[in-house]
Design a protein around this motif. Structure first.
Motif, short mmCIF file in Angstrom:
data_model
loop_
_atom_site.label_atom_id
_atom_site.label_comp_id
_atom_site.label_asym_id
_atom_site.label_seq_id
_atom_site.Cartn_x
_atom_site.Cartn_y
_atom_site.Cartn_z
N TYR A 6 -2.14 0.59 -4.74
CA TYR A 6 -1.87 -0.79 -4.29
C TYR A 6 -1.17 -1.55 -5.42
O TYR A 6 -1.49 -1.36 -6.59
CB TYR A 6 -3.17 -1.53 -3.96
CG TYR A 6 -3.77 -1.13 -2.64
CD1 TYR A 6 -3.39 -1.77 -1.45
CD2 TYR A 6 -4.71 -0.11 -2.56
CE1 TYR A 6 -3.94 -1.40 -0.24
CE2 TYR A 6 -5.26 0.27 -1.35
CZ TYR A 6 -4.87 -0.39 -0.19
OH TYR A 6 -5.40 -0.01 1.01
N GLU B 11 -4.05 7.02 -3.29
CA GLU B 11 -3.33 5.87 -2.74
C GLU B 11 -3.15 4.84 -3.86
O GLU B 11 -3.89 4.85 -4.85
CB GLU B 11 -4.07 5.27 -1.55
CG GLU B 11 -5.44 4.73 -1.88
CD GLU B 11 -6.13 4.13 -0.69
OE1 GLU B 11 -5.53 4.03 0.40
OE2 GLU B 11 -7.31 3.74 -0.84
N HIS C 97 0.86 -1.19 0.00
CA HIS C 97 0.00 0.00 0.00
C HIS C 97 0.89 1.23 0.00
O HIS C 97 1.75 1.38 0.87
CB HIS C 97 -0.89 -0.01 1.25
CG HIS C 97 -1.73 1.22 1.39
ND1 HIS C 97 -1.79 1.95 2.57
CD2 HIS C 97 -2.53 1.85 0.52
CE1 HIS C 97 -2.60 2.98 2.39
NE2 HIS C 97 -3.07 2.94 1.17
N TYR C 98 0.72 2.08 -0.98
CA TYR C 98 1.42 3.36 -1.03
C TYR C 98 0.39 4.44 -0.70
O TYR C 98 -0.52 4.69 -1.51
CB TYR C 98 1.98 3.63 -2.43
CG TYR C 98 2.95 2.58 -2.92
CD1 TYR C 98 4.32 2.71 -2.73
CD2 TYR C 98 2.49 1.44 -3.58
CE1 TYR C 98 5.21 1.76 -3.19
CE2 TYR C 98 3.38 0.47 -4.03
CZ TYR C 98 4.73 0.63 -3.83
OH TYR C 98 5.59 -0.33 -4.29
#
Ligand SMILES: O=C(O)CCC(=O)C(=O)O
Ligand SMILES: [Fe+2]
Length: 156
Positions: free
Chosen positions: A106, A104, A21-22
């Motif tokens: 993934y 975000e 996860h970023y």
């Protein structure tokens, strides 16, 4: 080269997957924590990414190129054990991740590697007088240990 040449190498293959996860980034590209430039360790990596780009690969001219997400497609990276096994006929993909998407992100990289007991030794057709063997012979497990104990930040 017989098509079953690698069968013995993958009787008990190494296989692992990460879910990464970023978070959405407020920081600039230089200040954020992504994944720094590295090559993967095993034979090859199959990456599933969501629709948010961030993965970049270094091309032969030294430029970073986006590996833009393509719906229903994987990114396949050559990794170090395969590079050694082919005596650099295939070269590991240098890559990094910087999340500039504003969202975000993934990704799910799947790392596939040889049985740790197998010797990494260039296949005969990749070695010649003009292209001598470049790497010392060691087992995949020994190489893994070597990499783990000499790990640089960001290496996978
Ligand atoms: O997140 C990605 O797209 C790639 C991740 C990666 O390079 C790694 O985990 O080794
Ligand atoms: Fe990687």
């Amino acid at each position: 080269m017989p098509e079953d040449y690698f069968d013995d190498y993958v009787k008990h293959p190494e296989a692992g997957m990460r879910i990464i996860h970023y978070p959405q980034q407020e920081a600039s590209a230089v200040d954020q924590n992504g994944i720094g430039a590295h090559t993967d360790f095993e034979c090859f990596t199959i990456v599933t990414q969501d629709g948010n780009d961030g993965l970049e690969v270094l091309n032969k001219d030294g430029y970073w190129v986006k590996a833009k997400p393509v719906p229903d497609a994987f990114v396949v990276n050559i990794a170090d054990c395969f590079m050694r096994q082919t005596n650099d006929f295939f070269v590991s993909t240098v890559h990094r991740v910087i999340n500039k998407s504003g969202r975000e992100r993934y990704s799910l990289p799947f790392f596939f590697g040889f049985d740790r007991s197998k010797r990494l030794e260039a296949v005969p057709s990749c070695v010649s007088d003009e292209n001598p063997m470049k790497y010392p012979i060691m087992t995949s497990g020994e190489y893994y240990h070597y990499r783990a104990t000499n790990a640089k930040a960001g290496s996978s």
